[in-house]
Scaffold this motif. Structure first.
Motif, short mmCIF file in Angstrom:
data_model
loop_
_atom_site.label_atom_id
_atom_site.label_comp_id
_atom_site.label_asym_id
_atom_site.label_seq_id
_atom_site.Cartn_x
_atom_site.Cartn_y
_atom_site.Cartn_z
N TYR A 56 0.87 -1.19 0.00
CA TYR A 56 0.00 0.00 0.00
C TYR A 56 0.89 1.23 0.00
CZ TYR A 56 -3.41 3.53 1.40
OH TYR A 56 -4.21 4.66 1.45
N GLY A 57 0.69 2.10 -1.00
CA GLY A 57 1.41 3.36 -1.06
C GLY A 57 2.78 3.27 -1.68
N ILE A 58 3.09 2.17 -2.34
CA ILE A 58 4.43 2.02 -2.93
C ILE A 58 4.34 1.01 -4.08
CG2 ILE A 58 5.18 0.11 -1.47
CD1 ILE A 58 7.92 1.42 -1.31
N ASP A 59 5.21 1.19 -5.07
CA ASP A 59 5.25 0.28 -6.21
C ASP A 59 6.49 -0.60 -6.07
OD1 ASP A 59 4.83 -1.02 -8.57
OD2 ASP A 59 5.57 0.60 -9.84
N LEU A 60 6.34 -1.70 -5.34
CA LEU A 60 7.48 -2.57 -5.07
C LEU A 60 6.95 -3.98 -4.80
CD1 LEU A 60 10.56 -1.99 -4.84
CD2 LEU A 60 10.26 -1.95 -2.36
N LYS A 61 7.59 -5.00 -5.36
CA LYS A 61 7.12 -6.38 -5.15
C LYS A 61 8.06 -7.19 -4.27
CE LYS A 61 4.08 -8.26 -6.31
NZ LYS A 61 2.80 -8.40 -5.57
N GLN A 62 9.33 -6.88 -4.27
CA GLN A 62 10.27 -7.62 -3.45
C GLN A 62 11.59 -6.86 -3.33
OE1 GLN A 62 10.67 -11.36 -5.52
NE2 GLN A 62 12.34 -10.63 -6.80
N THR A 63 12.36 -7.24 -2.32
CA THR A 63 13.71 -6.68 -2.13
C THR A 63 14.63 -7.80 -1.68
OG1 THR A 63 13.39 -6.13 0.21
CG2 THR A 63 12.75 -4.45 -1.41
N LEU A 64 15.93 -7.54 -1.66
CA LEU A 64 16.87 -8.51 -1.12
C LEU A 64 16.67 -8.61 0.39
CD1 LEU A 64 20.14 -7.60 -3.06
CD2 LEU A 64 18.64 -9.57 -3.44
N LYS A 65 16.76 -9.82 0.88
CA LYS A 65 16.56 -10.05 2.32
C LYS A 65 17.58 -9.27 3.15
CE LYS A 65 16.80 -13.88 5.66
NZ LYS A 65 16.97 -15.35 5.81
N LYS A 66 18.83 -9.25 2.73
CA LYS A 66 19.90 -8.63 3.52
C LYS A 66 19.74 -7.12 3.63
CE LYS A 66 23.14 -8.37 -0.39
NZ LYS A 66 23.21 -6.88 -0.43
N ASP A 67 18.99 -6.51 2.68
CA ASP A 67 18.81 -5.05 2.70
C ASP A 67 17.60 -4.64 3.53
OD1 ASP A 67 20.98 -4.81 1.02
OD2 ASP A 67 19.74 -4.83 -0.81
N GLY A 68 16.76 -5.62 3.88
CA GLY A 68 15.48 -5.30 4.50
C GLY A 68 15.52 -5.23 6.01
N PHE A 69 14.32 -5.05 6.58
CA PHE A 69 14.13 -4.91 8.02
C PHE A 69 13.40 -6.12 8.63
CE2 PHE A 69 14.86 -0.78 6.40
CZ PHE A 69 15.22 0.08 7.42
N CYS A 70 12.52 -6.75 7.82
CA CYS A 70 11.60 -7.75 8.37
C CYS A 70 12.31 -8.99 8.90
CB CYS A 70 10.58 -8.15 7.30
SG CYS A 70 9.50 -6.79 6.79
N HIS A 71 13.47 -9.32 8.34
CA HIS A 71 14.13 -10.55 8.78
C HIS A 71 14.64 -10.47 10.21
CE1 HIS A 71 17.59 -8.22 7.25
NE2 HIS A 71 18.33 -8.95 8.09
N TYR A 72 14.64 -9.27 10.79
CA TYR A 72 15.02 -9.14 12.20
C TYR A 72 13.94 -9.67 13.13
CZ TYR A 72 19.21 -6.48 11.14
OH TYR A 72 20.46 -6.11 10.70
N LEU A 73 12.78 -10.00 12.59
CA LEU A 73 11.69 -10.53 13.39
C LEU A 73 11.61 -12.06 13.38
CD1 LEU A 73 8.97 -7.97 12.33
CD2 LEU A 73 9.48 -8.46 14.72
#
Length: 379
Positions: A56-73
């Motif tokens: 919602y509010g962005i045009d993006l389908k995926q990113t690299l895991k190492k660059d993201g934030f969610c994997h800290y959960l």
């Protein structure tokens, strides 16, 4: 944490790279509205990437895991992970997602868990500037993440059920196709137009010209293979069953290409499913062996009645003579006794021959039935 088990759990949901779904899109929109952030994502953490089921509010389908934030959960130790200023956090300040598009300045995520407890990803909200959530917003984000978990688990149950249904349907079709005879479901409209919902492949054994495709495309063509002397009564009894919804059974003949006649019995239970359609649940069985057996029995009865008629007539004649001649000497009695012995011997010989002859016929017929059964079983 067992990452292999977590990924196996994730893949079992069969959700990665699927199309958007309204229920998940509603959650991301609601998360942004409640948390007052321009962007919200349902992120699923794969082996090397973060894939977004809903954005919602962005045009993006995926990113690299190492660059993201969610994997800290994904270690499961936190119920909420919040980064108030990503540009000041040593873990993220050099991330391409912070230094470049989408220029993440603030992140907050609540874990999305599987039914077995593995963290599959996160429901997260993002802002391009530093931010922080109020306590009620944090609580709402966790509630929405739990709701996402419920949707995922419900979706998985439905997929598993559909898979089981399809598997069961495939097994059932295999069983029906390998059952001797023909099993079918036939629809009859009020105008007596017919169509097969299902017909097992045993139809090919009825006549070499018949096939599953032909029965589906030309269901009435089956009538062309019924013996001319049986087809009228077949039609009549079929209409009666459809009109009265009475169980239907009928014996009829089919002429094969080599002019050999085969007998079949059709059994049907009709059921009206709406105002205009009747469904027949039926079976079609080859009863040629039974009919042949009945013919043998009839022939036995006929032969026995004719074989014993002559000696019985002779015995009756001798008995009548004895009644009419009350005074017989010893010589006459011996003659009568000799005649009776001749007749009984003749009768005994006849019955023995008949018994031996038809025993062989019955055994031969039983062997044929047994061989046919074994062939059908093997197939």
């Amino acid at each position: 944490m067992d990452e292999f088990a977590r990924l196996t759990d994730l893949y079992s949901y069969k959700i990665l790279d699927t199309d958007p779904e309204e229920k998940f899109d509603e959650i991301t929109k609601l998360a942004s509205l409640i948390c007052e952030t321009p962007v919200s994502l349902i992120s699923l953490v794969d082996k090397d990437r973060q894939w977004f089921k809903s954005v919602y509010g962005i045009d993006l389908k995926q990113t690299l895991k190492k660059d993201g934030f969610c994997h800290y959960l994904i270690d499961g130790t936190s119920s909420l992970f919040e980064i108030k200023d990503a540009s000041e956090d040593l873990r993220f300040k050099t991330s391409p997602l912070v230094t470049g598009y989408p220029h993440i300045g603030f992140y907050a995520g609540a874990p999305i868990k599987s039914s077995s407890g593995h963290v599959l990803g996160a429901l997260c909200v993002i802002d391009q500037k530093p931010n922080s959530l109020k306590d009620n917003q944090k609580e709402a984000l966790k509630i929405l993440a739990n709701k996402t978990t419920e949707y995922l688990n419900t979706r998985k149950v439905l997929i598993d059920q559909q898979k089981n249904i399809e598997f069961s349907a495939t097994r059932l079709k295999e069983i029906l196709d390998n059952t001797p005879g023909v099993i079918f479901q036939l629809r009859i409209q009020d105008d007596f137009e017919i169509s097969f919902d299902f017909i097992s492949k045993g139809i090919k054994d009825v006549h070499e010209d018949l096939s599953l495709e032909k029965m589906r495309n030309e269901p009435k063509s089956f009538l062309n293979y019924i013996h001319p002397e049986d087809v009228v009564e077949f039609r009549k009894s079929m209409r009666k069953s459809a009109t009265t919804l009475s169980p239907y059974k009928f014996n009829f003949r089919v002429i094969s290409p080599n002019t050999k006649i085969k007998w079949y019995k059709v059994r049907v239970i009709p059921k009206r499913i709406d105002g205009e359609t009747i469904v027949w649940f039926g079976t079609l069985m080859d009863i040629s062996g039974i009919m042949e057996y009945e013919t043998i029995l009839e022939q036995i009865t006929y032969d026995i009645s004719h074989v014993i008629r002559k000696p019985l007539t002779t015995l009756m004649g001798l008995n009548e003579n004895l009644k009419n001649h009350s005074e017989l000497d010893e010589t006459d009695l011996r003659e009568y006794a000799d005649l009776i012995n001749i007749v009984t011997d003749e009768l005994d010989i006849f019955t023995r021959k008949i018994d031996q002859f038809y025993q062989l016929k019955v055994i031969d017929h039983q062997n044929k039935l047994y061989n046919n059964f074994r062939e059908n079983k093997v197939e």
